[in-house]
Structure formats: structure tokens, C-alpha cells
Design a protein around this motif. Structure first.
Motif, short mmCIF file in Angstrom:
data_model
loop_
_atom_site.label_atom_id
_atom_site.label_comp_id
_atom_site.label_asym_id
_atom_site.label_seq_id
_atom_site.Cartn_x
_atom_site.Cartn_y
_atom_site.Cartn_z
N GLY A 440 7.54 -8.96 -45.02
CA GLY A 440 6.11 -8.31 -44.63
C GLY A 440 5.12 -9.10 -45.49
O GLY A 440 3.64 -9.05 -45.09
N ASP A 441 5.37 -8.86 -46.89
CA ASP A 441 4.31 -9.28 -47.98
C ASP A 441 4.15 -10.77 -47.80
O ASP A 441 3.02 -11.15 -47.95
N SER A 442 5.21 -11.58 -47.64
CA SER A 442 4.91 -13.17 -47.67
C SER A 442 4.18 -13.42 -46.28
O SER A 442 3.22 -14.40 -46.40
N MET A 443 4.39 -12.78 -45.36
CA MET A 443 3.66 -13.11 -44.00
C MET A 443 2.14 -12.49 -44.20
O MET A 443 1.21 -13.13 -43.54
N SER A 444 1.92 -11.13 -44.68
CA SER A 444 0.70 -10.68 -44.83
C SER A 444 -0.27 -11.84 -45.80
O SER A 444 -1.49 -11.99 -45.38
N TYR A 445 0.54 -12.36 -46.71
CA TYR A 445 -0.19 -13.07 -47.52
C TYR A 445 -0.47 -14.48 -46.85
O TYR A 445 -1.69 -14.95 -46.97
N ALA A 446 0.53 -15.17 -46.16
CA ALA A 446 0.36 -16.50 -45.43
C ALA A 446 -0.86 -16.23 -44.30
O ALA A 446 -1.60 -17.12 -44.24
N ASP A 455 -6.08 -20.47 -50.49
CA ASP A 455 -5.01 -20.04 -51.06
C ASP A 455 -5.26 -18.99 -51.97
O ASP A 455 -4.53 -18.44 -52.82
N ASP A 456 -6.55 -18.38 -52.01
CA ASP A 456 -6.93 -17.31 -52.94
C ASP A 456 -7.71 -16.24 -51.99
O ASP A 456 -8.72 -15.85 -52.09
N PRO A 457 -6.98 -15.72 -51.13
CA PRO A 457 -7.82 -14.84 -50.00
C PRO A 457 -7.92 -13.59 -50.68
O PRO A 457 -7.32 -13.27 -51.72
N SER A 458 -8.98 -12.73 -50.24
CA SER A 458 -9.22 -11.67 -50.91
C SER A 458 -8.07 -10.61 -50.50
O SER A 458 -7.40 -10.45 -49.70
N PRO A 459 -7.99 -9.66 -51.66
CA PRO A 459 -6.79 -8.74 -51.47
C PRO A 459 -7.04 -7.62 -50.31
O PRO A 459 -6.13 -7.41 -49.71
N LEU A 460 -8.23 -7.47 -49.95
CA LEU A 460 -8.57 -6.67 -48.68
C LEU A 460 -8.11 -7.14 -47.47
O LEU A 460 -7.43 -6.49 -46.40
N VAL A 461 -8.11 -8.49 -47.44
CA VAL A 461 -7.61 -9.37 -45.92
C VAL A 461 -6.00 -9.18 -46.01
O VAL A 461 -5.59 -8.92 -45.09
N ARG A 462 -5.40 -9.38 -47.25
CA ARG A 462 -4.04 -9.20 -47.50
C ARG A 462 -3.57 -7.87 -46.98
O ARG A 462 -2.80 -7.64 -46.24
#
Length: 538
Positions: A440-446, A455-462
Motif C-alpha cells: 500500500g505505501d509503495s503504490m501510494s508513493y508510485a 519523484d518528489d510528490p507532495s505528502p498530501l498527494v501520497r
């Protein structure tokens, strides 16, 4: 400050290039969020109609395109394996000799974030199922000693070399070259740049491509998240008498969501890495207990014979079609799994490329496509092999549960039969939970990376994507576990367009590898400019 740190700091603070977004590409957001809302809305309006429509599309896709999926996976694995024997495989991702992650951390993340969630869920039950229902590639009598090796071999096929190779070999090379050497975004559309050029990078077509890949991953990830809630709820009921109802399932989802959203928000260097390392240590501890105190000799012999059978029957199993096997078997086993992995392919490749900076192409391919499948086979032997032993000796009977595809029941039953009983069952439930959390965390990040285009998306988007998947699982569980199954079947349909995104990597992967090798002076052409750390070494 090291040169790599300077570059990272500069990239983080400079303005985003055209086509990249801090909070997400509007086309990707509209299409992917629209899909989630549409699926839920239609399910509320006509629950059975949605399930039936997806089931029909699932059956048609498996019957019509199953062979195409199989060939694509086969070609990907063998081309990637052949590439490791060339000088180009010595090229380093990102052109730097210093990996961002230590080898142990890197391997831990790979093992825990790729096939982890699904693999742990099926590890105990699938080998036992194939032991009780002989796979069509074999003619052994089910439930006999002769059926043990084929049962494990079929499980190794589904979760082995082909499954892992499609997730992080040729596609990861294309993305790594495009991103680190050409400055292109880590998005699925980048895989099509060699075919369509700038048209796919800046137009709406690229947004649609990215959205389709995001939808496939959402469909493939919500399934394990939802099924984990039912598995843990069932386990808590059986072990501790906790009520097995929607309230318990929802509680599990809340805890799981908090864990993996927090991990995704803190990023690869913190949450994802820490949770992956913890899971590896827990998995090693559980494996050691099973191996030492379980049916050790049986498992050693079963692995040896099963893996040998896997290698000798590799092509027979991987090229089995609906003409030589029952339609239902192909739909629910080989084609289902292969389509599932295809659906994950682009976003998993993004994640592999992101964490592999400083590694050679050879290291990346061999770790993802060879080492990880062998480790998976060992894990399936420990849990599934032990399950076969207890089934064969009459300690447990999973016939009815597996005929109804109740893999949550199978996992808990095998766990309770293992040394330690209740304690081992709790450990395996915990392990399964964290494995799903790492997926779940890796796919939320991806997904956040794809949506933002960098490759530095906002934490809010994650956090948004992690919460969205948990909410979707909660809503579908409320409707009934059948809708979770329907959503998971949907990934087979989404594998059609996603497979077309992956297809060009069969030739662009080797091209990217040799281009990287030329730029780094490994082949005939010397690089015009060396990265600072390499220049110092030479």
C-alpha cells in the motif's frame, strides 16, 4: 555536501518543468478518481450488474488474450536475462557509482513492495490447492506423494521468474535512462516516448495512458487491502473470539491505512524503508521457526523436487492455453495472475527505477527477476509445503475451504498447525498485514509520482491516494466481499491497455541499456562528461 545530495537539493527546489505538477496531472486525477467514483456509484446502483459485466469481460479477456499475456511475460524475462550477459549490463542507473540505498535495504524494499501482499496471501493455500486439484500441465493423482512436486512447481510458476521480470527489468531500464539521463518524468507515458515522441509526453494521450496504469494498480491494490481485512477479522475471531463482522473489518482497515499512509508520507528513506526492513526480519524469524521446528526434511525434499519440476516443466506450464486446459482453470490461475502482474508493471517499474540509483543494470535484473523469485519459492515452500505435509498426513483438511477459494481460512489453518500454534498464527497474521501495508505505501508513493510527474510528490498527494484506496476497500466490503473480487477481476481487463504500454520495452529496454553503457564509456563511445564521483574514481 556530496554531489548527489547537491543535485537532489537543487532538483527539489527548482521550478517544475512543463507537464509536471505539484499536486497532480488534471487528466490523471480526473480519469482515475472518476473511475473510483463510477465503480462505487454503479455498484450502489446495480451490484449484481456490475459484477456480471466485469465477470464477462474477465472471461473474454482471459480466453482471447491469455496467450498474448503469456508471450509478453516470456519475452520480457528472456530478453532481460540475455541482456545481463552483455557489456551494457555493467552500466549504472543514474550514472553514479554510489547507490542511494545499502544492498540490504534495497533488497528488502524490493521483496516487500512488489509481489509481497498477494504472495503472502496465497503462499499457504495455493500449493495445497494444486496438491488437491492437479494442474493441467501434469497428470499425477491428486493428494498423493507424486503430486507434491507439481503442486509446488505450479505455484512457483505463478509467482516466479515471469511475474517478477515484468515488474522491474526492461521497463525499469527504459524509465531509469529516460529519467536520470534525459530528465523525463517517472510516468508510464515515458515508456511510449520512443514510439510517439513528444505527442505522448505533453498531450492528453499521455494523461490517459498514466490514468489507465493508475486504475490498474488501484484495482490490484484495493483487492489485497480488502481481503486482508477479512483475513485478519477471521483470524481474530478464531484465535481470540473477536466478533467477525464489518465493524472489525473496518477497524483493521483503519489501522492498516494509518500505517501505510504514514509510511508513504514519510517517503522511501524513512517509512517505506523502515517498514520493509522490519518485515524482512520478521519474515526471516518466522521462516527460521518453520524450518527448524516444522517438517524440515519434507520441506527440503519438496523444494528440491518442486524447483526441479518448475525448471523442467517451465515451458509446459508457462505456455498452457485454454485449448489444453479447462477455461475456468486458466481464468482463475495462470491468466489471472499474469494479467494482475501486467497491470502492476508500469508503476512497479517506476518504483524499482526510483530506488535503484547507483546499481548496475545487471544487479537490478538479477535481483528482481532471479533472486526475488527464488526467495519467493522458498517462502511458498515453507508455508505451502508445510500445508501440503499437514494435509497429506491428515493433520488438517483444507479441501472444502480451497474448493471455495477461502484462502484466508487456509492461511490461518496452516499457521495454527505450525510449531507454536496460536503464537505462530499471530506472527503470520502480523506479517501478512505489514506485507500488505508495504504494498500500500509503495503504490501510494508510485501513484503520487505518476500523478505529479516527478519523484518528489507532495505528502498530501501520497496521503490522498493511500486514504482513497482504504476508503474504496471499506465501501466495497460494506457491499460484500464479492465486489472486492469483482474489482480484482477488473485488473485482468485493464491489463489489455497496460500491456500495450509495456510492449515497446521489449526493444527499447536493450536500446536504453546500450545507450547508458555508451554514455558511461563501457562500450565504444566515451562519455563527454563524467559525474563528479566517477571522475574522481577514474
Amino acid at each position: 555536501m556530496k554531489s548527489s545530495q547537491k543535485i537532489a537539493a537543487r532538483e527539489k527546489h527548482e521550478a517544475l518543468p512543463e507537464g509536471q505538477y505539484r499536486f497532480g496531472d488534471p487528466v490523471v486525477l480526473i480519469c482515475s478518481i472518476g473511475f473510483i467514483l463510477l465503480f462505487i456509484g454503479l455498484s450502489l446502483f446495480d451490484l449484481e450488474g456490475v459484477a456480471e459485466a466485469i465477470s464477462a469481460g474477465f472471461a473474454w479477456t482471459a480466453r482471447t488474450l491469455g496467450s498474448y499475456f503469456q508471450i509478453l511475460l516470456l519475452l520480457t524475462f528472456f530478453i532481460a536475462l540475455g541482456l545481463t550477459a552483455t557489456p551494457a549490463a555493467s552500466a549504472r542507473i543514474g550514472g553514479t557509482r554510489t547507490p542511494e540505498l545499502s544492498t540490504f535495504k534495497w533488497v528488502s524494499i524490493i521483496m516487500c513492495t512488489l509481489l509481497a501482499g498477494g504472495g503472502v496471501f496465497f503462499a499457504a493455500g495455493e500449493p495445497v490447492y494444486h496438491f488437491l486439484v492437479t494442474p493441467p500441465a501434469f497428470d499425477t493423482e491428486p493428494g498423493t506423494a507424486q503430486a507434491i512436486a507439481p503442486a509446488l512447481a505450479q505455484s512457483f510458476m505463478h509467482w516466479g521468474f515471469l511475474a517478477w521480470a515484468i515488474l522491474g527489468s526492461l521497463t525499469a531500464i527504459v524509465l531509469a535512462h529516460a529519467h536520470y539521463d534525459k530528465g523525463q518524468p517517472l510516468q508510464p507515458r515515458t515508456l511510449l516516448y520512443p514510439v510517439f515522441g513528444e505527442k505522448v509526453m505533453k498531450g492528453k494521450l499521455g494523461g490517459v495512458v498514466d490514468a489507465l496504469c493508475v486504475i490498474a494498480v488501484v484495482a490490484g491494490t484495493v483487492g489485497p487491502i480488502g481481503f486482508l481485512a477479512t483475513q485478519v477479522s477471521f483470524g481474530l475471531h478464531e484465535l481470540f473470539g473477536v466478533t467477525n463482522d464489518y465493524t472489525t473489518q473496518l477497524s483493521v482497515l483503519v489501522v492498516l491505512g494509518i500505517v501505510y499512509v504514514t509510511s508513504a508520507v514519510t517517503g522511501i528513506d524513512k517509512g517505506i524503508q523502515i517498514m520493509s526492513r522490519f518485515n524482512v526480519f520478521l519474515a526471516l524469524a518466522v521462516a527460521a521457526v518453520i524450518f527448524i521446528f516444522g517438517p524440515t526434511l519434507f520441506m527440503v525434499n519438496a523444494f528440491t523436487q518442486g524447483f526441479g519440476q518448475y525448471l523442467t516443466s517451465f515451458f509446459a506450464m508457462s505456455t498452457m492455453t485454454a485449448q489444453s486446459a479447462p477455461d475456468w482453470w486458466m481464468q482463475w490461475w495462470t491468466v489471472f495472475f499474469f494479467a494482475w502482474f501486467l497491470g502492476y508493471g508500469p508503476l512497479m517499474a517506476i518504483f524499482v527505477a526510483r530506488i535503484s540509483k547507483g546499481r548496475t543494470i545487471r544487479q537490478m535484473i538479477l535481483t528482481v527477476a532471479v533472486l526475488a523469485p527464488v526467495a519467493t519459492a522458498i517462502w511458498f515452500t515453507l508455508l505451502g509445503g508445510a500445508g501440503i505435509f499437514y494435509q497429506f498426513t491428515g493433520v488438517i483438511d483444507l479441501t472444502d475451504a480451497l474448493n471455495n477459494f477461502q484462502f484466508d481460512v487456509a492461511t490461518l489453518t496452516v499457521a495454527q498447525a505450525l510449531p507454536g500454534g496460536t503464537a505462530m498464527a499471530v506472527a503470520i497474521l502480523t506479517l501478512t498485514t505489514i506485507f500488505v501495508a508495504t504494498t500500500g505505501d509503495s503504490m501510494s508513493y508510485a501513484i503520487a509520482v505518476v500523478s505529479a510527474g516527478h519523484d518528489d510528490p507532495s505528502p498530501l498527494v501520497r496521503a490522498f491516494w493511500g486514504i482513497s484506496m482504504a476508503l474504496m476497500a471499506a465501501i466495497l466490503l460494506y457491499m460484500g466481499a464479492g465486489q472486492i473480487s469483482a474489482l480484482q477481476q477488473f485488473i485482468v481487463i485493464t491489463a489489455i491497455p497496460v500491456s500495450l504500454v509495456l510492449l515497446p520495452s521489449l526493444w527499447t529496454g536493450p536500446q536504453a541499456a546500450f545507450a547508458m553503457a555508451r554514455a558511461q564509456g563501457i562500450t565504444s563511445q566515451r562519455p563527454a562528461i563524467l559525474p563528479a564521483d566517477e571522475a574522481g574514481e577514474r
